[in-house]
Design a protein around this motif. Structure first.
Motif, PDB file in Angstrom:
ATOM      1  N   ASP A  80       0.863  -1.176   0.000  1.00  0.00           N
ATOM      2  CA  ASP A  80       0.000   0.000   0.000  1.00  0.00           C
ATOM      3  C   ASP A  80       0.902   1.230   0.000  1.00  0.00           C
ATOM      4  O   ASP A  80       1.238   1.766   1.046  1.00  0.00           O
ATOM      5  CB  ASP A  80      -0.922  -0.010   1.218  1.00  0.00           C
ATOM      6  N   ASN A  83       3.936   1.289   2.373  1.00  0.00           N
ATOM      7  CA  ASN A  83       3.608   0.416   3.497  1.00  0.00           C
ATOM      8  C   ASN A  83       3.447  -1.026   3.034  1.00  0.00           C
ATOM      9  O   ASN A  83       3.084  -1.296   1.885  1.00  0.00           O
ATOM     10  CB  ASN A  83       2.304   0.874   4.168  1.00  0.00           C
ATOM     11  N   ILE A  85       1.227  -4.218   4.376  1.00  0.00           N
ATOM     12  CA  ILE A  85       0.164  -4.580   5.299  1.00  0.00           C
ATOM     13  C   ILE A  85       0.192  -6.091   5.509  1.00  0.00           C
ATOM     14  O   ILE A  85       0.027  -6.870   4.562  1.00  0.00           O
ATOM     15  CB  ILE A  85      -1.217  -4.161   4.766  1.00  0.00           C
ATOM     16  N   SER A 101      -3.394  -7.750  12.291  1.00  0.00           N
ATOM     17  CA  SER A 101      -3.075  -6.878  11.172  1.00  0.00           C
ATOM     18  C   SER A 101      -1.996  -5.912  11.628  1.00  0.00           C
ATOM     19  O   SER A 101      -2.152  -5.255  12.666  1.00  0.00           O
ATOM     20  CB  SER A 101      -4.316  -6.114  10.702  1.00  0.00           C
ATOM     21  N   LYS A 103       0.874  -2.934  10.129  1.00  0.00           N
ATOM     22  CA  LYS A 103       1.341  -2.102   9.017  1.00  0.00           C
ATOM     23  C   LYS A 103       2.798  -1.734   9.234  1.00  0.00           C
ATOM     24  O   LYS A 103       3.173  -1.212  10.281  1.00  0.00           O
ATOM     25  CB  LYS A 103       0.495  -0.834   8.897  1.00  0.00           C
ATOM     26  N   TYR A 105       6.117   0.412   7.737  1.00  0.00           N
ATOM     27  CA  TYR A 105       6.514   1.505   6.844  1.00  0.00           C
ATOM     28  C   TYR A 105       7.923   1.239   6.338  1.00  0.00           C
ATOM     29  O   TYR A 105       8.872   1.175   7.120  1.00  0.00           O
ATOM     30  CB  TYR A 105       6.467   2.845   7.571  1.00  0.00           C
ATOM     31  N   GLY A 138       0.200  -2.077  14.826  1.00  0.00           N
ATOM     32  CA  GLY A 138      -0.937  -2.972  14.683  1.00  0.00           C
ATOM     33  C   GLY A 138      -1.093  -3.853  15.900  1.00  0.00           C
ATOM     34  O   GLY A 138      -0.486  -3.610  16.957  1.00  0.00           O
TER      35      GLY A 138
END
Length: 296
Positions: A80, A83, A85, A101, A103, A105, A138
């Motif tokens: 994304d 990112n 995910i 979940s 995320k 970076y 997350g």
């Protein structure tokens, strides 16, 4: 493709792999406070590339799904923008569901390590990318327990993306750490034993987004794994110890398939030297080191 997220309370390792005659998705959660590990996985036979894993570490998604409805196992790494995910659901790990979940970076301005390592057989090779110091945000839920990854508890991830044709028998030593030093991202990858490293090594320091290449690193692993692990370099630029807070051993023997080794999770301490000669004296940096041998 292996990702490890960690902070001082917990660690989660997520792997999607296609070996050829089988594909797998695995998860391991370690609770450092309770001194417990929870792990599980799912297997598909004769995948032969059908998982369609991306040909590059910088683009594409990796998805594994197996089972139906409430007995479903699912793991995905999706892009994304900058990112990654991570989403997962495993229906039964020691009698409980695990889902989450997270995320990550992946700063496009930060250096990563990419190289190709040959083996003695010219048909064998490994092409690998290692990335450290990725902030993680997350949650992971295991039964009624919730584990949080966030900036406030210094959560970071490392990525190990590999593609290759491996010999039947392989072994390796691998260590990694990520965190902050003087308010700047600091991490490293140390790795040897997998392929012909007279040509190239997989050793690098990452500081403030820049990579600093290292030559050869030696792991000095004690007979008692709870003692200090020591790491030295042939050029004196990496002199560290690891004090374990959790030890995980693995020994799986299924005839033609076998894997075994040891993981030590804990805190690195010592001295590293950057390309420009600057010395960083590390007092406490969370990471891991491992030694493994495989027959697959």
């Amino acid at each position: 493709m292996c990702i490890r997220d960690r902070n001082s309370r917990c660690l989660v390792t997520l792997i999607i792999a296609d070996i050829g005659y089988f594909g797998m998705a695995t998860i391991m959660l370690i609770d450092f406070e309770k001194k417990m590990s929870y792990e599980g996985g799912s297997l598909k036979l004769l995948t032969r590339g059908s998982l369609n894993l991306p040909p590059s570490a910088n683009e594409g998604d990796a998805i594994f799904s197996n089972g139906h409805f409430f007995r479903r196992n699912f793991l995905s790494f999706k892009r994304d923008g900058d990112n990654i995910i991570l989403s997962f659901y495993f229906h039964k790990i020691k009698g409980k569901k695990m889902r989450g979940s997270i995320k990550l970076y992946k700063d496009p301005t930060h250096d990563t390590m990419v190289n190709v390592i040959p083996f003695k057989n010219p048909r064998h090779f490994v092409y690998v990318q290692k990335a450290n110091c990725m902030p993680a945000k997350g949650i992971v839920q295991y039964g009624d327990e919730t584990y949080e990854f966030s900036e406030k508890n210094n959560s970071y991830a490392c990525l190990d993306w590999s593609r290759g044709v491996f010999p039947y028998r392989t072994s390796w030593y691998w260590g990694s750490a990520s965190g902050l030093f003087d308010g700047k991202p600091l991490g490293f990858n140390i790795d040897y034993g997998f392929g012909d490293e007279t040509i190239a090594t997989k050793n690098m320091i990452f500081y403030d987004g820049k990579g600093h290449k290292l030559d050869k690193i030696t792991f000095h692993i004690p007979k008692n794994y709870w003692n200090l692990w020591r790491f030295t370099s042939n050029d004196g630029r990496f002199e560290m110890t690891l004090k374990p807070i959790f030890i995980k051993t693995v020994n799986v023997n299924a005839g033609i398939l076998k894997t075994g080794g040891v993981n030590a999770y804990g805190y690195y301490k010592g001295e590293i030297i950057l390309d420009d000669g600057k010395k960083l004296r590390i007092d406490k940096l969370l990471g891991f080191a491992e030694r493994y041998s495989h027959r697959w």
